[in-house]
Design a protein around this motif. Sequence first.
Motif, mmCIF file in Angstrom:
data_model
loop_
_atom_site.group_PDB
_atom_site.id
_atom_site.type_symbol
_atom_site.label_atom_id
_atom_site.label_comp_id
_atom_site.label_asym_id
_atom_site.label_seq_id
_atom_site.Cartn_x
_atom_site.Cartn_y
_atom_site.Cartn_z
ATOM 1 N N LYS A 70 7.000 4.683 10.069
ATOM 2 C CA LYS A 70 5.946 5.613 9.678
ATOM 3 C C LYS A 70 5.999 5.862 8.165
ATOM 4 O O LYS A 70 4.971 5.824 7.486
ATOM 5 N N MET A 71 7.181 6.095 7.630
ATOM 6 C CA MET A 71 7.322 6.349 6.191
ATOM 7 C C MET A 71 6.904 5.133 5.375
ATOM 8 O O MET A 71 6.196 5.256 4.371
ATOM 9 N N GLU A 72 7.347 3.960 5.791
ATOM 10 C CA GLU A 72 7.024 2.739 5.044
ATOM 11 C C GLU A 72 5.533 2.444 5.079
ATOM 12 O O GLU A 72 4.941 2.079 4.066
ATOM 13 N N GLU B 171 3.744 4.691 2.791
ATOM 14 C CA GLU B 171 3.971 4.258 1.407
ATOM 15 C C GLU B 171 3.110 3.044 1.060
ATOM 16 O O GLU B 171 2.518 2.973 -0.015
ATOM 17 N N TYR B 172 3.027 2.067 1.957
ATOM 18 C CA TYR B 172 2.198 0.869 1.728
ATOM 19 C C TYR B 172 0.738 1.260 1.542
ATOM 20 O O TYR B 172 0.043 0.725 0.689
ATOM 21 N N THR B 173 0.263 2.187 2.374
ATOM 22 C CA THR B 173 -1.127 2.644 2.262
ATOM 23 C C THR B 173 -1.346 3.331 0.926
ATOM 24 O O THR B 173 -2.343 3.078 0.238
ATOM 25 N N ASP C 126 -1.376 -4.794 0.669
ATOM 26 C CA ASP C 126 -2.009 -5.504 1.776
ATOM 27 C C ASP C 126 -0.946 -5.781 2.846
ATOM 28 O O ASP C 126 0.031 -6.482 2.582
ATOM 29 N N TRP C 127 -1.132 -5.220 4.032
ATOM 30 C CA TRP C 127 -0.138 -5.359 5.093
ATOM 31 C C TRP C 127 -0.814 -5.181 6.445
ATOM 32 O O TRP C 127 -1.948 -4.735 6.529
ATOM 33 N N SER C 128 -0.096 -5.540 7.502
ATOM 34 C CA SER C 128 -0.600 -5.362 8.866
ATOM 35 C C SER C 128 0.142 -4.202 9.509
ATOM 36 O O SER C 128 1.371 -4.125 9.440
ATOM 37 N N TYR C 129 -0.617 -3.328 10.133
ATOM 38 C CA TYR C 129 -0.044 -2.171 10.813
ATOM 39 C C TYR C 129 0.870 -2.620 11.946
ATOM 40 O O TYR C 129 0.541 -3.525 12.700
ATOM 41 N N ILE C 130 2.019 -2.004 12.063
ATOM 42 C CA ILE C 130 2.977 -2.304 13.131
ATOM 43 C C ILE C 130 2.903 -1.183 14.160
ATOM 44 O O ILE C 130 3.044 -0.009 13.813
ATOM 45 N N GLU C 131 2.666 -1.553 15.398
ATOM 46 C CA GLU C 131 2.662 -0.569 16.484
ATOM 47 C C GLU C 131 4.111 -0.228 16.839
ATOM 48 O O GLU C 131 4.961 -1.103 16.955
#
Length: 66
Positions: free
Chosen positions: A6-8, A11-13, A18-23
Motif C-alpha cells: 500500500k505504501m509503495e 508512493e508510485y502514484t 508507470d506501474w501496474s497495480y498489485i492486488e
Amino acid sequence: MQHVFKMEQEEYTKEEIDWSYIEFVDNQDVLDLIEKKPGGVIALLDEAWGKPWYEPDWWKFGDEKS
C-alpha cells in the motif's frame, strides 16, 4: 503500521511512476488489533507485564476437580 504494498503503490502514484497495480489482502484490521493503543494486544500485554499470574488450584492437572 501500513502494508508495504500500500505504501509503495501510494508512493508510485505520487511520483507518477508507470506501474501496474498489485492486488493484495489489506490486513490493516489485524495490525490495528495487535498494535492499536489502548486496547491492542501488545498494549494489553505491556499493561499486564509484571503482574503476578493467577492460576487457580483447580486448573492444575491431576487435581480431582479438573
